[in-house]
Design an enzyme around this catalytic site. Structure first.
Site, short mmCIF file in Angstrom:
data_model
loop_
_atom_site.label_atom_id
_atom_site.label_comp_id
_atom_site.label_asym_id
_atom_site.label_seq_id
_atom_site.Cartn_x
_atom_site.Cartn_y
_atom_site.Cartn_z
N GLU A 117 9.42 8.57 -16.84
CA GLU A 117 8.05 9.07 -17.04
C GLU A 117 7.55 8.77 -18.44
O GLU A 117 6.40 8.37 -18.64
CB GLU A 117 8.00 10.58 -16.80
CG GLU A 117 8.22 10.99 -15.37
CD GLU A 117 8.36 12.49 -15.26
OE1 GLU A 117 7.35 13.15 -14.97
OE2 GLU A 117 9.48 13.02 -15.47
N HIS A 127 0.84 -1.22 0.00
CA HIS A 127 0.00 0.00 0.00
C HIS A 127 0.87 1.26 0.00
O HIS A 127 0.44 2.31 0.49
CB HIS A 127 -0.94 0.04 1.21
CG HIS A 127 -1.67 -1.25 1.45
ND1 HIS A 127 -2.89 -1.53 0.92
CD2 HIS A 127 -1.31 -2.36 2.15
CE1 HIS A 127 -3.27 -2.75 1.30
NE2 HIS A 127 -2.31 -3.28 2.03
N LYS A 176 15.65 22.15 -11.29
CA LYS A 176 15.00 20.88 -11.56
C LYS A 176 15.86 19.87 -12.30
O LYS A 176 16.64 20.23 -13.17
CB LYS A 176 13.71 21.10 -12.39
CG LYS A 176 12.57 21.72 -11.64
CD LYS A 176 12.08 20.92 -10.44
CE LYS A 176 11.35 19.65 -10.85
NZ LYS A 176 10.05 19.93 -11.48
N SER A 187 14.34 21.69 -16.40
CA SER A 187 13.12 22.46 -16.66
C SER A 187 13.53 23.77 -17.32
O SER A 187 14.59 24.33 -17.01
CB SER A 187 12.41 22.73 -15.33
OG SER A 187 11.63 23.90 -15.43
#
Ligand code: ARG
Length: 459
Positions: free
Chosen positions: A291, A157, A284, A278
């Protein structure tokens, strides 16, 4: 009057928009090699059975060699008016070999031809994909070997559950991809069936020697029912389905890498060469590769929905709908190949923060089950032991302590079965070391699993 290869019964030219609409050449041109290979085998068979002469076959086979060269040198202009790759090859053959080219299509239809082309293509791609997946498994095992005894929190979980070895976690993915490889090997068997000779749907009146064509093209068997031969796309549905499961495995790993590389987890650092920045936030460093693989899983699952929906409700035998099988298939092959390749290289470029993983095991009562097991060993039934350990957790939470920080007196308030040996019993290393049931995370178990896998992979 129509000049199409099938134009005999037509008195009007095809509407220009229809021509554009039903042409598949932009997509199926990549099948040119399989198409020519299939035609060469067909010609050899026709000559062997004296359906055409040996000289005719020789001229045509030589001609097909030239057509292939021309395609590879970009000397052929593909056009919607010639519909598909089959028509282009035949048309070009006419230009290089003359009218005898019109004999190539004897005893054959584009319906069995396309079924053959796709099978030749996919057999070779499945082999490539399996090789790529094996390479990826090697990087998983290398990762497990590089960090053999590193302990990290195992989750259920997404809550810290019990300590496990990082190498055990890597080997879980090894198992998942092993099943993927098995599925592709299995699907290969059903792709490896030679459909040529089914002709349009009913077989042919020419005395074809299908067995000889099969042998020339190195297929394992000849298809047994002509209607099924031209309408079967099960092997494509299977392939995309297996590819979807495989991509879902990559996607799950991606999700973990995204989480692990966040400042919240800080379990890993992905090398700069496998991350991007970024355009607005200078600080970043994003796990874009992971992804994007996760995102591309959506495409492949979409391709599965597309092929299943195309095939649903199609009556036997060939229907033009089936031309829509190629885009999802090719896109799936391309996507899976690049994702596997990129992942293999990315894994080698990940640094694991072993101390941080270990420290994360110190918080969150990951040894609560072990406290219960301890009580069971001292004679308490497991359900009671579970309740006592639960009370210990509640007490410790209240005191802002971990279980190891409880004093012996505090422990003994909960159960007088608890003795000083409890501290060693619930130490993180010990909780891992004791899990020696088959497939558990114990040090020896995982070591054995890793060396077995390394042996299988020839590492
Ligand atoms: N381009 C077609 C396909 O991909 C080839 C078979 C066409 N057959 C036909 N009768 N129109 O399915």
């Amino acid at each position: 009057m129509s000049e199409k290869l099938w134009g005999g019964r037509f008195s009007q030219d095809t509407d220009e928009l229809v021509e554009k609409f039903h042409a598949s050449i932009d997509v199926d041109k990549r099948l040119y090699e399989s198409d020519i290979e299939g035609s060469i085998a067909h010609l050899k068979m026709l000559a062997k059975e004296s359906i055409i002469t040996r000289t005719e076959a020789e001229i045509l086979i030589k001609g097909l060699g030239k057509v292939k060269e021309k395609i590879e040198n970009n000397e052929i202009k593909f056009s919607a008016s010639l519909e598909d790759i089959h028509m282009h090859v035949e048309d070009e053959l006419g230009k290089v070999a003359g009218d005898v080219a019109r004999k190539l299509h004897t005893g054959r239809s584009r319906n069995d031809q396309i079924a053959l082309d796709v099978r030749i293509y996919l057999k070779s791609e499945i082999k490539t994909i399996i090789d790529l997946l094996v390479d990826f498994q090697k990087s998983l095992v290398r990762m497990a070997q590089k960090y053999p005894d590193v302990i990290m929190p195992g989750y259920t979980h997404l809550q810290r559950a019990q300590p496990v070895l990082f190498s055990h976690h890597m080997m879980a993915y090894y198992e998942m991809f092993k099943r993927d490889i098995e599925r592709f090997e299995d699907c290969y068997k059903r792709t490896d069936v030679m459909p040529l000779g089914a002709a349009a749907l009913a077989g042919t009146t020419f005395p074809l020697n299908r067995e000889y064509t099969r042998e020339l093209l190195s297929f394992s068997k000849v298809s047994d029912n002509s209607l099924d031969s031209v309408s079967d796309r099960d092997f494509i549905m299977e392939f995309i389905s297996h590819a979807s499961i495989c991509m879902i495995h990559f996607s799950r790993l991606s999700e973990e890498l995204v989480l692990w590389s966040s400042s919240e987890f800080a379990f890993i650092t992905i090398a700069d060469s496998f991350t991007t920045g970024s355009s607005i936030m200078p600080q970043k460093k994003n796990p874009d590769v992971a992804e994007l693989v996760r995102g591309k899983t959506g495409r492949v699952v979409g391709n599965l929905m597309a092929i299943l929906t195309v095939m649903k409700s199609l009556p036997l035998a060939y229907n033009k709908d089936m031309q829509e099988d190629k885009e999802p298939l090719f896109d799936t092959v391309d996507t899976l190949k690049i994702c596997t390749d990129v992942y293999t290289r990315m894994l080698d470029n990940i640094e694991v923060h072993t101390q941080r993983m270990y420290d994360a095991c110190k918080q969150g009562f990951l040894n609560a089950t072990d406290l219960a097991d301890y009580l069971v060993l001292k004679g308490m039934p497991f359900r009671h032991a579970h309740a006592v350990a639960g009370r210990a957790v509640a007490f410790a939470l209240n005191q802002k302590k971990e279980l190891n920080d409880l004093t012996l007196e505090e422990f003994r308030e909960l159960s007088d079965l608890i003795a000083p040996d409890v501290y060693e019993f619930i130490a993180i290393e010990k909780t891992v070391a004791r899990r020696i049931s088959h497939g558990g995370t114990g040090f020896q178990n995982v070591k054995q699993a890793v060396s077995k896998a390394a042996g299988e992979l020839g590492l």
